[in-house]
Design an enzyme around this catalytic site. Structure first.
Site, short mmCIF file in Angstrom:
data_model
loop_
_atom_site.label_atom_id
_atom_site.label_comp_id
_atom_site.label_asym_id
_atom_site.label_seq_id
_atom_site.Cartn_x
_atom_site.Cartn_y
_atom_site.Cartn_z
N VAL A 135 0.84 -1.20 0.00
CA VAL A 135 0.00 0.00 0.00
C VAL A 135 0.87 1.25 0.00
O VAL A 135 1.82 1.36 0.79
CB VAL A 135 -0.94 0.00 1.23
CG1 VAL A 135 -1.77 1.28 1.26
CG2 VAL A 135 -1.84 -1.22 1.21
N ASP A 289 -12.30 -11.32 7.20
CA ASP A 289 -10.89 -11.29 7.59
C ASP A 289 -10.72 -10.23 8.68
O ASP A 289 -9.84 -9.37 8.62
CB ASP A 289 -10.02 -10.96 6.36
CG ASP A 289 -8.55 -11.30 6.59
OD1 ASP A 289 -8.26 -12.04 7.54
OD2 ASP A 289 -7.70 -10.81 5.83
#
Length: 557
Positions: A135, A289
């Site tokens: 990211v 998740d």
């Protein structure tokens, strides 16, 4: 050749971490025994570790794809021992970042634009790096007001698809070998596990799909004080690059920072449980998740007393079939009411177990699992653990679970863990029960039934003209078939009685459905005459009669 070298390396790692016992009774065990003298023995420190810890360390050494494999395997508590599953949850998907300039090139290829045009700024040093993607912080070009919006760009690793394909192919080969030779292959179901891992990784490799997941979840929680979902910047999103609004928060497991920010942890913990059950039973779209790294807490000072969560990473989302939703909700309510008979019946009715299972035996098994929990303080009761143990005991009776239910078990366990970390005295049952009761009331309320009928009205009206002919044809076949059978035995007499009851129920149910259709049509046509509220009186009468007929049909089960 590469596959042979990779398999050889895996074998060496298995031996070094003393994991060869996992392959006991297979041809691989014999090959490993031959290779054992040529592999350095495990250090005393490794040898002293538990089997779960040794497996975790081995997976970390084998690389990021095997780390992901271990993380997914940790959710399969129906297949692996609890102590091993607990260790595998500790696997951290953190790897060395790849070059930032390579990330720029991937973004440019994905968006079809130079990074300097697509973004006002793009930081080549990543904020975070994992096995699939990393990211980067960026800002968008100025908008009409001259504001440069802060965003984050998730970029797939270069050549990651080829790496995953190679490792998955090797895992498929190993799974086939284990399935053919391992004495407990029918319980482990290795090919099923590898297929599940392959599907999960395929979903995480499509960042456009992850963006769609985030967009749907955001729509469900728009304006909520409980959960915030970052906005997807679709103009800057493609299959290999995902751009999201940048958010700031505190990881939900950083208790020291939460306390320093003055966050009401008790309120936050209860909200986490409510959000989960709402996602599962209201929206049927849950974040699967949901560990602490993917759940932040809004750091806005104005939200100290009314805190909200921030969801991150939308690669893995879960959905249940309508039947599984219903049976799971009913199962939870049966647990709350200590109705073990109903729990046993639900496992069979849901199709999770064969119909020839003895209900009384299953009831006794459910009682043996649940009763020890009910003697504990409410703050120590884990609904996830009860559910996992119920399913584990039910495996003795040939339990079959869909992957989504297994995913839900793992998510529930994570949510409870986050909740208890925030508030050790959290009473999961007290928070979950009213949410479930409300959702069940809303889900099966007459208003919702009418709304669903309204949505399906075009389909119903299309098929309605055929219904009398089909019903007449079916009843005629039943009558003719009954006259042709010379019933002698008690079993056939019982079957005949069951068919008669079924026939009555079908006719009653069809009549009830027809009356509800009439009610919906009248409501949609807005006819002249008397109204009760905004609904025509005849619509009320027809709807009431139809509901009564359906209730009678249901009670005759």
């Amino acid at each position: 050749m590469k596959a042979i070298l990779r398999a050889s390396r895996i074998g060496r790692v298995i031996l070094r971490y003393r994991l060869d016992a996992l392959l006991e009774g297979t041809p691989a065990e014999r090959w490993l025994r031959l290779a054992k003298p040529f592999v350095p023995r495990a250090s005393a420190e490794i040898a002293a570790q538990s089997r779960g810890a040794r497996l975790r360390l081995a997976l970390q050494e084998l690389g990021p794809i095997f780390v992901k494999f271990g993380q997914i395997l940790s959710t399969r508590r129906d297949l692996i021992p609890a102590d091993v599953a607990e260790e595998l949850t500790l696997l951290q998907d953190r790897v060395k970042p790849f070059d930032g300039q390579a990330a720029r090139l991937i973004v440019e290829a994905a968006l079809g634009l130079p990074v300097s045009v697509a973004f006002a700024s793009f930081d080549t040093v990543p904020l975070a790096s994992a096995s699939i993607a990393q990211v980067h912080a960026a800002t968008l070009p100025p908008d009409a007001n001259g504001v440069r919006r802060e965003v984050v760009v998730k970029v797939l690793r270069p050549d990651i698809e080829r790496q995953i394909d190679a490792d998955i192919a090797l895992l498929h080969s190993l799974a086939t070998l284990v399935e053919r030779t391992h004495p407990r292959a029918d319980k482990i179901r290795p090919r099923e596990v590898v297929a599940e891992i392959e599907g999960t990784l395929a979903a995480e490799l499509d960042l456009q799909r992850e963006g769609a997941n985030a967009s749907v979840l955001r729509r469900f929680w728009e304006g909520s004080d409980d959960l915030y979902v970052p906005e997807v910047i679709w103009s800057h999103t493609a299959e290999r690059a995902l751009t999201l609004e940048r958010v700031y928060g505190i990881p939900s497991d950083d208790i020291a920072k939460l306390d320093a920010a003055g966050i009401d942890r008790k309120a936050l913990a209860a909200k986490g449980v409510r959000v989960f059950y709402t996602q599962v039973f209201r929206d049927n779209f849950f974040h699967a998740d949901a560990h602490a790294g993917n759940i932040w807490v809004d750091s806005d000072p104005e939200r100290r007393l009314n805190p909200r969560f921030i969801a991150l990473d939308f690669g893995i989302m879960g959905q249940l079939s309508q039947e599984d939703q219903y049976y799971l909700a009913e199962n939870f309510m049966a647990i709350f009411h200590k109705d073990y008979r109903r729990m046993a019946e639900l496992h069979v009715e849901a199709g999770w177990m064969p119909s020839n299972v003895r209900i009384d035996e299953l009831e006794a098994a459910a009682r043996s699992v649940c009763e020890p929990y009910f003697t504990r303080p409410l703050s120590e009761i884990s609904l996830a653990q009860v559910l996992i143990k119920l399913f584990r005991v039910a495996q003795r009776y040939e339990l079959t679970l869909q992957p989504q239910l297994i995913l839900l078990q793992k998510t529930l366990l994570n949510i409870e863990g986050v909740g208890r970390q925030l508030d050790p005295k959290l009473d999961i049952w007290a928070v979950a029960r009213p949410v479930l009761e409300r959702i069940l009331r809303e889900r099966y309320s007459p208003r919702r039934v009418l709304r669903e009928l309204g949505k399906r009205l075009p389909e119903i009206m299309t098929h309605a003209p055929d219904m009398p002919r089909l019903v007449h044809s079916w009843l005629k076949q039943q009558v003719e078939g009954r006259h042709q059978i010379d019933i002698r035995s008690p079993e056939l007499l019982a079957l005949d009685l069951s068919l008669r009851k079924l026939q009555t129920r079908v006719v009653t149910a069809i009549t009830g459905s027809g009356l509800l259709v009439v009610a919906a049509v009248l409501y949609g046509l807005h006819p002249d005459g008397w109204y009760l509220g905004t609904v025509p009186v005849w619509s009320w009468i027809s709807g009431g009669a139809g509901s009564a007929a359906l209730l009678v049909a249901w009670l005759r089960r």
